[in-house]
Design a protein around this motif. Sequence first.
Motif, PDB file in Angstrom:
ATOM      1  N   ALA A 291       6.698 -15.633  34.023  1.00  0.00           N
ATOM      2  CA  ALA A 291       6.586 -14.187  33.810  1.00  0.00           C
ATOM      3  C   ALA A 291       7.866 -13.643  33.201  1.00  0.00           C
ATOM      4  O   ALA A 291       7.837 -12.797  32.292  1.00  0.00           O
ATOM      5  N   ARG A 292       8.983 -14.146  33.679  1.00  0.00           N
ATOM      6  CA  ARG A 292      10.279 -13.744  33.149  1.00  0.00           C
ATOM      7  C   ARG A 292      10.425 -14.205  31.691  1.00  0.00           C
ATOM      8  O   ARG A 292      10.890 -13.464  30.830  1.00  0.00           O
ATOM      9  N   GLY A 293       9.994 -15.419  31.422  1.00  0.00           N
ATOM     10  CA  GLY A 293      10.121 -15.964  30.074  1.00  0.00           C
ATOM     11  C   GLY A 293       9.187 -15.305  29.072  1.00  0.00           C
ATOM     12  O   GLY A 293       9.549 -15.099  27.909  1.00  0.00           O
ATOM     13  N   LYS A 294       7.979 -14.968  29.495  1.00  0.00           N
ATOM     14  CA  LYS A 294       7.001 -14.371  28.575  1.00  0.00           C
ATOM     15  C   LYS A 294       7.439 -12.990  28.094  1.00  0.00           C
ATOM     16  O   LYS A 294       6.950 -12.514  27.067  1.00  0.00           O
ATOM     17  N   SER A 295       8.347 -12.347  28.819  1.00  0.00           N
ATOM     18  CA  SER A 295       8.797 -11.021  28.384  1.00  0.00           C
ATOM     19  C   SER A 295       9.457 -11.102  27.010  1.00  0.00           C
ATOM     20  O   SER A 295       9.317 -10.190  26.184  1.00  0.00           O
ATOM     21  N   GLY A 296      10.174 -12.190  26.741  1.00  0.00           N
ATOM     22  CA  GLY A 296      10.797 -12.357  25.430  1.00  0.00           C
ATOM     23  C   GLY A 296       9.764 -12.439  24.327  1.00  0.00           C
ATOM     24  O   GLY A 296       9.975 -11.920  23.215  1.00  0.00           O
ATOM     25  N   ARG A 297       8.654 -13.067  24.616  1.00  0.00           N
ATOM     26  CA  ARG A 297       7.564 -13.167  23.639  1.00  0.00           C
ATOM     27  C   ARG A 297       6.986 -11.790  23.334  1.00  0.00           C
ATOM     28  O   ARG A 297       6.706 -11.450  22.183  1.00  0.00           O
ATOM     29  N   LEU A 298       6.814 -10.971  24.382  1.00  0.00           N
ATOM     30  CA  LEU A 298       6.251  -9.630  24.191  1.00  0.00           C
ATOM     31  C   LEU A 298       7.216  -8.733  23.426  1.00  0.00           C
ATOM     32  O   LEU A 298       6.803  -7.960  22.551  1.00  0.00           O
ATOM     33  N   ILE A 299       8.487  -8.826  23.747  1.00  0.00           N
ATOM     34  CA  ILE A 299       9.495  -8.051  23.006  1.00  0.00           C
ATOM     35  C   ILE A 299       9.524  -8.510  21.550  1.00  0.00           C
ATOM     36  O   ILE A 299       9.618  -7.694  20.620  1.00  0.00           O
TER      37      ILE A 299
END
Length: 465
Positions: A291-299
């Motif tokens: 969940a923490r890592g996927k935030s970079g993908r969304l940004i």
Amino acid sequence: MRLWGGRFEGGPADALARLSVSVHFDWRLVPYDLLASRAHARVLNRAGLLSDDELARMLAAIDDLEEACRSGAFRPTVADEDVHTALERGLLERLGTLGGKLRAGRSRNDQIATDLRLYLRDHVRTIVSRLVELETALMSQAEQHADTAAPGMTHLQHAQPVSFGHQLLAHVHPLTRDIERLRDWDRRAAVSPLGSGALAGSSLPLDPQAVAAELGFDAAAPNSMDAVADRDFAAEFLFCAAMIGIHLSRLGEEIVLWASQEFRWIEMDDAYSTGSSIMPQKKNPDVAELARGKSGRLIGSLMSLLTTLKGLPLTYNRDLQEDKEPVFDAVDTLLLVLPAVSGLVSTMRVNTAKLESSASDGFALATDLAELLVRKGVVFREAHEAVGHLVVWCQVNDKEFGDLTDEELAKISPHFGGDVRDVLSVPGALASRKAYGGTAPDRVRDQLAALREAVDAQAAWATGA
């Protein structure tokens, strides 16, 4: 089967064809494109451009094509440039030349702008439903731990005791804002571009407002050029998705800490943990980390689209083909991550004893002691300094506040009387924070009641209830 080419003597080069093709990712827009096609067929009929019999045949063919797409009997081919090309081919196969009449008065420019809005407005409601599930999981844990004291932290250092339920609800409030942003987004996205044509509208007697109403939009776009060029709705959605990602990341970071051997605040359920290929004892918080890592993908998706849009002249430019993949990826990412985080939160077991035993560590009751002096008339600046001296004395002498005798307290400051022990209690410290928004268990329960009402309304919006 290209939707263009009448003025060209030859076909596109293979390199151009490969660069132009988008059907491999825009195929998911099929139901929305066909929905818009039905509305367009009806408006052509009302304009006298399709007879009643032709309309009936057209709608039946669209229904048949949709079922064939759903079952996989009809699929795009390597020759189909995009979803619109493929679906027109499907109609021509079913209707012959009648299938070509549907193209009158519309362009791929207003089609794709409409399809993408329809897709997002539909999927945003699913995303909101998944967010509601996470809110509900957090609130359920908070209800169980409204009275559980925990170390409240700033700078990741013990600061003041808080209710663990209060901390859990601190993750619910950002999610409620995320949902309200999406609901507000939907109001601006509820504008139909269909009828704008390539950029200038149509000379045919069409009715964009009627089409908008049939498709569930609030209105038709008032400016045809803006309608086909506008991707604000996509960029704004990606901003909302990025903020959701950031909030999931912050929750994930805390769960990673809580589950660590150093904290030991929670125990994760086996179903939402993984192990190590070499270390048999490991139980890893992969859901929280992902969940923490996927935030970079969304940004990254947001930044990708904003960069694409920043230099485009009006109206349509092929650069806008790059609008869909970031949007689709953001939708897929959220719908993948949210259920996993909800499951992790709903099944985690809270180590109440560990939380409560460490709630006062690090002289976390110092602020309560300073505020007691303020209530006795001491200027806060002096109270702050006196308690600071007391902390230093305790550190030098390896003592906690509760270990001090009345004589030792009096030596440190004349302000410290025997009544200081009245505030050296974690339950008392929690209960005293009873102002609106505070961490007192009663205020936590008030928060829960208000949040349940808000979340019920959000769930109702998502389902159309």
